[in-house]
Design an enzyme around this catalytic site. Structure first.
Site, PDB file in Angstrom:
ATOM      1  N   THR A 107       0.666  -1.229  -0.005  1.00  0.00           N
ATOM      2  CA  THR A 107      -0.016  -0.034  -0.155  1.00  0.00           C
ATOM      3  C   THR A 107       0.793   1.303  -0.146  1.00  0.00           C
ATOM      4  OG1 THR A 107      -1.284   1.261   1.487  1.00  0.00           O
ATOM      5  CG2 THR A 107      -0.262  -0.523   2.483  1.00  0.00           C
ATOM      6  N   GLU A 157       0.535   3.567   1.758  1.00  0.00           N
ATOM      7  CA  GLU A 157       0.427   4.108   3.189  1.00  0.00           C
ATOM      8  C   GLU A 157       1.652   4.090   3.621  1.00  0.00           C
ATOM      9  OE1 GLU A 157      -2.131   6.104   4.205  1.00  0.00           O
ATOM     10  OE2 GLU A 157      -1.387   5.983   6.387  1.00  0.00           O
ATOM     11  N   TYR A 161      -0.719   0.559  10.980  1.00  0.00           N
ATOM     12  CA  TYR A 161      -0.980  -0.183   9.814  1.00  0.00           C
ATOM     13  C   TYR A 161       0.053  -0.410   8.844  1.00  0.00           C
ATOM     14  CZ  TYR A 161      -3.295  -0.569   5.073  1.00  0.00           C
ATOM     15  OH  TYR A 161      -3.572  -0.922   3.902  1.00  0.00           O
ATOM     16  N   LYS A 220       2.335  -3.356   7.361  1.00  0.00           N
ATOM     17  CA  LYS A 220       2.247  -3.459   5.943  1.00  0.00           C
ATOM     18  C   LYS A 220       3.786  -3.507   5.359  1.00  0.00           C
ATOM     19  CE  LYS A 220      -1.763  -4.365   4.254  1.00  0.00           C
ATOM     20  NZ  LYS A 220      -2.119  -5.572   3.334  1.00  0.00           N
TER      21      LYS A 220
HETATM   22  O1  G4F Z   1     -10.210   7.123   3.483  1.00  0.00           O
HETATM   23  P1  G4F Z   1      -9.108   6.884   4.464  1.00  0.00           P
HETATM   24  O2  G4F Z   1      -9.418   6.443   5.707  1.00  0.00           O
HETATM   25  O3  G4F Z   1      -8.101   5.977   3.677  1.00  0.00           O
HETATM   26  P2  G4F Z   1      -6.458   5.973   4.127  1.00  0.00           P
HETATM   27  O4  G4F Z   1      -6.119   6.044   5.330  1.00  0.00           O
HETATM   28  O5  G4F Z   1      -5.604   6.882   2.978  1.00  0.00           O
HETATM   29  O6  G4F Z   1      -6.066   4.245   3.950  1.00  0.00           O
HETATM   30  C1  G4F Z   1      -6.968   3.587   2.792  1.00  0.00           C
HETATM   31  O7  G4F Z   1      -5.998   3.656   1.548  1.00  0.00           O
HETATM   32  C2  G4F Z   1      -4.744   3.078   1.645  1.00  0.00           C
HETATM   33  C3  G4F Z   1      -3.855   3.066   0.597  1.00  0.00           C
HETATM   34  O8  G4F Z   1      -4.417   2.375  -0.492  1.00  0.00           O
HETATM   35  C4  G4F Z   1      -4.807   1.732   2.285  1.00  0.00           C
HETATM   36  F1  G4F Z   1      -3.674   1.081   2.537  1.00  0.00           F
HETATM   37  C5  G4F Z   1      -5.595   1.398   3.270  1.00  0.00           C
HETATM   38  O9  G4F Z   1      -6.132   0.275   3.764  1.00  0.00           O
HETATM   39  C6  G4F Z   1      -7.203   2.217   3.291  1.00  0.00           C
HETATM   40  O10 G4F Z   1      -7.846   1.603   2.178  1.00  0.00           O
HETATM   41  O11 G4F Z   1      -8.435   8.431   4.867  1.00  0.00           O
HETATM   42  C7  G4F Z   1      -7.932   9.188   3.748  1.00  0.00           C
HETATM   43  C8  G4F Z   1      -7.654  10.711   4.154  1.00  0.00           C
HETATM   44  C9  G4F Z   1      -6.747  10.571   5.600  1.00  0.00           C
HETATM   45  O12 G4F Z   1      -5.842  11.485   5.302  1.00  0.00           O
HETATM   46  C10 G4F Z   1      -7.739  10.818   6.588  1.00  0.00           C
HETATM   47  O13 G4F Z   1      -7.040  11.473   7.726  1.00  0.00           O
HETATM   48  O14 G4F Z   1      -8.801  10.962   4.566  1.00  0.00           O
HETATM   49  C11 G4F Z   1      -8.743  11.863   5.848  1.00  0.00           C
HETATM   50  N1  G4F Z   1     -10.047  11.970   6.521  1.00  0.00           N
HETATM   51  C12 G4F Z   1     -10.630  13.225   6.852  1.00  0.00           C
HETATM   52  N2  G4F Z   1     -11.692  12.881   7.467  1.00  0.00           N
HETATM   53  C13 G4F Z   1     -10.773  10.924   7.039  1.00  0.00           C
HETATM   54  C14 G4F Z   1     -11.979  11.632   7.491  1.00  0.00           C
HETATM   55  N3  G4F Z   1     -10.729   9.458   7.143  1.00  0.00           N
HETATM   56  C15 G4F Z   1     -11.811   8.898   7.547  1.00  0.00           C
HETATM   57  N4  G4F Z   1     -11.550   7.342   7.297  1.00  0.00           N
HETATM   58  N5  G4F Z   1     -12.798   9.435   7.879  1.00  0.00           N
HETATM   59  C16 G4F Z   1     -12.809  10.865   7.984  1.00  0.00           C
HETATM   60  O15 G4F Z   1     -14.025  11.242   8.693  1.00  0.00           O
END
Ligand code: G4F
Length: 350
Positions: free
Chosen positions: A135, A137, A159, A163
């Site tokens: 990933t 990440e 995480y 990974k």
């Molecule tokens: O959608 P996210 O939770 O995805 P994140 O952390 O990038 O991870 C995903 O992608 C990775 C890369 O392919 C994978 F390895 C992993 O398994 C997963 O599929 O968050 C994306 C961004 C972050 O910066 C987070 O801080 O959105 C920001 N964010 C802002 N508000 C939020 C929120 N994330 C989440 N989940 N919920 C919020 O309310």
């Protein structure tokens, strides 16, 4: 499910088949004539696990096995029973946010399970080709933008640390034992099958419900400035398959090459819904106001910030484009439109 389907064609084992990527990959492999077996982790109900397979019309077309991949003996039995030509190891604890709360469990799911699979392949099934779901990440606070297969890892979450361990183990088994082991370093990839614990699905669901008058309170988000390279999961599983068909094993970045902020994603979703938004304020005081009603529909909640955040991820997938002839076909506005349409159906609005 539980019975084997088809008697010819290559055999594929997908760990984590009920995930977003598992469902898209199973669909692709079935279309190519594979016999597909998928693993489920113990616990949970079939109702909340099988919905993606059902949505894709795959229930009954794949064999499923419940197995704890952190149990080395169970992994050995699994591979002996199903003798796969190709293993796609997608099963993982995948939420970055919740990995801060359960670091040890995350490490076991992501690093120990991968090691168990590699070890069984080394000792008992050395001709089996192995795909590991690495990933973006892992790059964390990356020293360069865009990131390639050669960029150093500076993980910023339990995480990502787990990974990195699984990624390095996969590389080690390739180098030390000459096995066909590859890492697909996939940047964020989304779809109508994305779970609401991830920001894209949360935003789409939140604004669709808001517009339909199904939500009274504004949607609270974390970091609006975080920038991600978002693609469509259906495009990315094509890349996984291509990696295992290549002449030799290697690691590949799959990415769109373009970044958008979380704020941009909210605005794109609003556009797809014909909602007009006005962003006001800064930092934890920033809000989005729906112009037609004058009501605040998005706020920032610092409780959703992560102990360590990854600011910007942007991938360079030149290697995959050149050697695998891989290109993403769906851009982000198209993907958002697809997610909005599916969410309206899910909410009974279309
Ligand atoms: O959608 P996210 O939770 O995805 P994140 O952390 O990038 O991870 C995903 O992608 C990775 C890369 O392919 C994978 F390895 C992993 O398994 C997963 O599929 O968050 C994306 C961004 C972050 O910066 C987070 O801080 O959105 C920001 N964010 C802002 N508000 C939020 C929120 N994330 C989440 N989940 N919920 C919020 O309310």
């Amino acid at each position: 499910m539980g019975e084997k389907f088809g008697t010819s064609g290559p055999r594929a084992l997908i760990t984590g088949i009920t995930s977003q990527d598992g469902a898209y990959l199973a669909s692709l492999l079935l279309d190519k004539g594979y016999r597909v077996t998928g693993t489920l982790r113990p616990g949970g109900t079939m109702l909340n696990r099988a919905w993606r397979l059902e949505t894709m019309g795959l229930a009954g077309r794949v064999t499923t096995v419940t197995v704890d991949l952190t149990d080395a003996r169970a992994v050995s039995w699994l591979l002996d029973d199903h003798a796969p030509d190709e293993v796609y190891h997608l099963s993982a604890h995948s939420s970055v946010h919740s990995s801060f709360h359960i670091p040890a469990e995350t490490f076991a799911s992501n690093a120990v399970a991968t090691t168990n699979l590699l070890e069984v392949i080394r000792t008992r099934h050395p001709r089996t080709r192995f795909y590991h779901a690495s990933t973006s990440e892992m790059f964390g606070e990356a020293p360069e933008v865009p990131q390639t297969e050669k960029t150093l890892f500076r993980p910023r979450s339990p995480y990502a640390v787990a990974k990195v361990a699984a990624h390095q183990m996969t590389t080690l088994y390739r180098i030390a034992y000459g096995l066909f082991c590859v890492n697909g370093i996939l940047f964020n990839h989304e779809s109508p099958l994305r779970g609401p614990e991830f920001v894209t699905a949360k935003i789409v669901r939140g604004l669709v419900r808001w517009q339909a008058g199904l939500e009274d309170a504004p949607m609270a988000l974390g970091r609006l400035d975080a920038r991600r390279d978002w693609g469509f999961a259906g495009d990315y599983v094509r890349g996984m398959w291509s990696m295992l068909q290549a002449e030799g094993p290697d690691d590949y970045v799959l990415a769109s090459g373009r970044t958008w902020s979380v704020r941009d994603f909210v605005s794109l979703t609003a556009n797809a819904l014909d909602m007009r938004l006005l962003w006001q304020g800064e930092g934890v005081g920033e809000v989005a106001i729906e112009l037609d009603s004058g009501r605040t529909c998005v706020t920032v909640d610092p409780a959703l910030f992560r102990p360590a955040e990854v600011g910007e991820l942007r991938g360079d997938s030149s290697r995959a484009r050149e050697r695998l002839d891989w290109t993403p076909r769906v851009d982000l506005p198209e993907l958002v439109a697809m997610m909005v349409a599916a969410e309206k159906v899910r909410q009974g609005l279309a």
